[in-house]
Scaffold this motif. Structure first.
Motif, PDB file in Angstrom:
ATOM      1  N   GLN A  50      -4.251  -6.415   7.178  1.00 41.01           N
ATOM      2  CA  GLN A  50      -4.594  -7.331   5.984  1.00 41.01           C
ATOM      3  C   GLN A  50      -5.486  -8.244   6.503  1.00 41.01           C
ATOM      4  O   GLN A  50      -5.637  -8.571   7.808  1.00 41.01           O
ATOM      5  CB  GLN A  50      -3.230  -7.854   5.363  1.00 41.01           C
ATOM      6  N   ALA A  51      -6.100  -9.144   5.626  1.00 42.30           N
ATOM      7  CA  ALA A  51      -6.878 -10.363   5.705  1.00 42.30           C
ATOM      8  C   ALA A  51      -6.092 -11.273   6.050  1.00 42.30           C
ATOM      9  O   ALA A  51      -4.858 -11.323   5.945  1.00 42.30           O
ATOM     10  CB  ALA A  51      -7.709 -10.775   4.729  1.00 42.30           C
ATOM     11  N   ALA A  52      -6.328 -12.355   7.140  1.00 43.60           N
ATOM     12  CA  ALA A  52      -5.245 -13.482   7.593  1.00 43.60           C
ATOM     13  C   ALA A  52      -4.946 -14.144   6.500  1.00 43.60           C
ATOM     14  O   ALA A  52      -3.670 -14.506   6.479  1.00 43.60           O
ATOM     15  CB  ALA A  52      -6.243 -14.213   8.824  1.00 43.60           C
ATOM     16  N   ALA A  53      -5.647 -14.447   5.600  1.00 39.17           N
ATOM     17  CA  ALA A  53      -5.080 -15.238   4.474  1.00 39.17           C
ATOM     18  C   ALA A  53      -4.104 -14.660   3.731  1.00 39.17           C
ATOM     19  O   ALA A  53      -3.059 -15.589   3.150  1.00 39.17           O
ATOM     20  CB  ALA A  53      -6.311 -15.727   3.649  1.00 39.17           C
ATOM     21  N   ALA A  54      -3.894 -13.362   3.675  1.00 40.79           N
ATOM     22  CA  ALA A  54      -2.902 -12.807   2.962  1.00 40.79           C
ATOM     23  C   ALA A  54      -1.601 -12.927   3.562  1.00 40.79           C
ATOM     24  O   ALA A  54      -0.553 -12.684   2.868  1.00 40.79           O
ATOM     25  CB  ALA A  54      -3.251 -11.117   2.839  1.00 40.79           C
ATOM     26  N   LEU A  55      -1.550 -13.261   4.870  1.00 37.82           N
ATOM     27  CA  LEU A  55      -0.155 -13.371   5.679  1.00 37.82           C
ATOM     28  C   LEU A  55       0.453 -14.786   5.289  1.00 37.82           C
ATOM     29  O   LEU A  55       1.598 -14.883   5.620  1.00 37.82           O
ATOM     30  CB  LEU A  55      -0.499 -13.315   7.004  1.00 37.82           C
ATOM     31  N   ALA A  56      -0.248 -15.466   4.472  1.00 39.61           N
ATOM     32  CA  ALA A  56       0.157 -16.994   4.226  1.00 39.61           C
ATOM     33  C   ALA A  56       1.651 -17.087   3.771  1.00 39.61           C
ATOM     34  O   ALA A  56       2.575 -17.807   4.278  1.00 39.61           O
ATOM     35  CB  ALA A  56      -0.612 -17.949   3.732  1.00 39.61           C
ATOM     36  N   GLN A  57       1.745 -16.406   2.679  1.00 35.86           N
ATOM     37  CA  GLN A  57       2.941 -16.378   1.890  1.00 35.86           C
ATOM     38  C   GLN A  57       3.985 -15.320   2.029  1.00 35.86           C
ATOM     39  O   GLN A  57       3.458 -13.827   2.132  1.00 35.86           O
ATOM     40  CB  GLN A  57       2.516 -16.259   0.347  1.00 35.86           C
ATOM     41  N   PRO A  58       5.133 -15.509   2.236  1.00 31.62           N
ATOM     42  CA  PRO A  58       6.114 -14.487   2.489  1.00 31.62           C
ATOM     43  C   PRO A  58       6.294 -13.647   1.255  1.00 31.62           C
ATOM     44  O   PRO A  58       6.121 -14.042   0.044  1.00 31.62           O
ATOM     45  CB  PRO A  58       7.313 -15.221   2.806  1.00 31.62           C
ATOM     46  N   VAL A  59       6.616 -12.095   1.549  1.00 29.63           N
ATOM     47  CA  VAL A  59       6.619 -11.345   0.404  1.00 29.63           C
ATOM     48  C   VAL A  59       8.252 -11.337   0.072  1.00 29.63           C
ATOM     49  O   VAL A  59       8.431 -10.504  -1.110  1.00 29.63           O
ATOM     50  CB  VAL A  59       6.020 -10.087   0.695  1.00 29.63           C
ATOM     51  N   ASN A  60       9.077 -11.365   1.065  1.00 30.66           N
ATOM     52  CA  ASN A  60      10.331 -11.420   0.385  1.00 30.66           C
ATOM     53  C   ASN A  60      11.425 -12.347   1.163  1.00 30.66           C
ATOM     54  O   ASN A  60      10.804 -13.091   1.938  1.00 30.66           O
ATOM     55  CB  ASN A  60      10.815  -9.837   0.861  1.00 30.66           C
ATOM     56  N   ALA A  61      12.653 -12.278   0.915  1.00 33.46           N
ATOM     57  CA  ALA A  61      13.751 -13.264   1.715  1.00 33.46           C
ATOM     58  C   ALA A  61      13.771 -13.062   3.199  1.00 33.46           C
ATOM     59  O   ALA A  61      13.789 -14.116   4.041  1.00 33.46           O
ATOM     60  CB  ALA A  61      14.994 -12.880   1.399  1.00 33.46           C
ATOM     61  N   LEU A  62      13.558 -11.765   3.576  1.00 34.94           N
ATOM     62  CA  LEU A  62      13.342 -11.662   5.213  1.00 34.94           C
ATOM     63  C   LEU A  62      12.313 -12.602   5.903  1.00 34.94           C
ATOM     64  O   LEU A  62      12.470 -13.299   7.037  1.00 34.94           O
ATOM     65  CB  LEU A  62      13.173 -10.248   5.752  1.00 34.94           C
ATOM     66  N   ALA A  93       9.658 -17.845   8.985  1.00 31.56           N
ATOM     67  CA  ALA A  93       9.010 -19.146   8.131  1.00 31.56           C
ATOM     68  C   ALA A  93       7.527 -19.360   8.555  1.00 31.56           C
ATOM     69  O   ALA A  93       6.880 -19.702   7.975  1.00 31.56           O
ATOM     70  CB  ALA A  93      10.028 -20.026   8.143  1.00 31.56           C
ATOM     71  N   GLN A  94       7.185 -19.171   9.967  1.00 29.48           N
ATOM     72  CA  GLN A  94       6.238 -19.791  10.525  1.00 29.48           C
ATOM     73  C   GLN A  94       5.133 -18.584  10.672  1.00 29.48           C
ATOM     74  O   GLN A  94       4.075 -18.870  10.942  1.00 29.48           O
ATOM     75  CB  GLN A  94       6.620 -20.367  11.931  1.00 29.48           C
TER      76      GLN A  94
END
Length: 273
Positions: free
Chosen positions: A147-159, A165-166
């Motif tokens: 993925q593009a680095a920017a796509a990693l910023a927001q979590p996709v699930n509770a895990l 978190a970081q």
């Protein structure tokens, strides 16, 4: 797996083998429980019936040993103790298998014991015959791109929200996928995708797989409860969603499935209608 899907896969492989010498490496990607193993076994049976030596290697069988993943968990991130995501496979081992088969040699095929959560002893590995014409590499993330680095910023699930978190874990996974995994996937001559209707169905499919494992292996160590499966598949959610959005536009063959794993459509860049 319905016959139409197997016919389409077989047609693609046979067309590619025509006039070709040496090893053909085909990737088969699909979410957990989508039927990859059934399709791969059916294809191998058909080809070998016609004298075409074939072998199957699951990316699951390339998982790093439990001890190696424990070390990753200590030194990088605790979530890397759990098998599955890029960074938890021995990519070099997979490349050695392909290299040996490409030279026309026999090659041992690694095997992983999911119930024990560890690699099987080498003495229990199968062997692909010398002169193997087809290697089918199947797995949930085969052929995936990072993925593009920017796509990693927001979590996709509770895990991801609660245990990453970081973003350290998902960034490591993405870097791994962008690195050695691309060298492995570059060896694919063709790429096929079993496309689930969405990630939401994967929990049911994966739970069914675990029930089958419990039936075959007994309720021993390593067999997950339904609650454990629900947590486990969250490790796979981010990349599975990315694959379902990105891969259909470039795969040679795309087989679209409904929730009951029935084929509802086919396409791809090399789909023979």
């Amino acid at each position: 797996m319905p016959g139409a899907a197997l016919d389409a896969v077989e047609g693609l492989v046979r067309r590619t083998l025509e006039g070709r010498e040496g090893l053909l490496v085909v990737g088969l990607c699909g979410a957990q429980g989508s039927g990859k193993s059934t399709l791969a076994a059916g294809l191998r049976q058909r080809l070998e019936r016609d004298g075409i030596p074939s072998a199957i290697l699951s990316i699951d069988d390339l998982y790093r040993t439990r001890a190696e993943r424990e070390e990753l968990g200590r030194t990088v991130h605790p979530l890397l103790r759990t098998r599955g995501v890029p960074g938890t496979h021995d990519v070099a081992l997979g490349l050695r298998v392909i290299d040996a088969l490409a030279r026309g040699e026999a090659a041992p095929l690694p095997r992983f014991d999911k119930a024990a959560d560890d690699r099987q002893p080498v003495a229990r590995w199968e062997r692909a015959a010398a002169g193997t014409r087809l290697l089918l590499l199947e797995g949930w993330c085969v052929g995936a791109r990072p993925q593009a680095a920017a796509a990693l910023a927001q979590p996709v699930n509770a895990l991801e929200r609660e245990e990453d978190a970081q973003g350290v874990w998902r960034a490591y996974v993405n870097r791994a996928l962008a690195g050695d995994y691309q060298a492995l996937f570059a060896r694919l001559d063709r790429l096929m995708l079993l496309a689930a209707p969405g990630f939401e169905v994967v929990r049911r499919w994966r739970t069914q797989q675990e029930h089958d494992l419990r039936r075959d292996a007994g309720a021993g160590a390593g067999v997950m409860s339904d609650a454990q499966v629900t947590r486990f598949i969250q490790h796979y959610e981010r990349l599975t969603r990315h694959i379902l959005a990105e891969m259909p536009g470039r795969a040679d063959l795309v087989i679209a499935l409904d929730e009951a794993r029935r084929v509802i459509g086919m396409g791809g860049t090399d789909y023979d209608r």
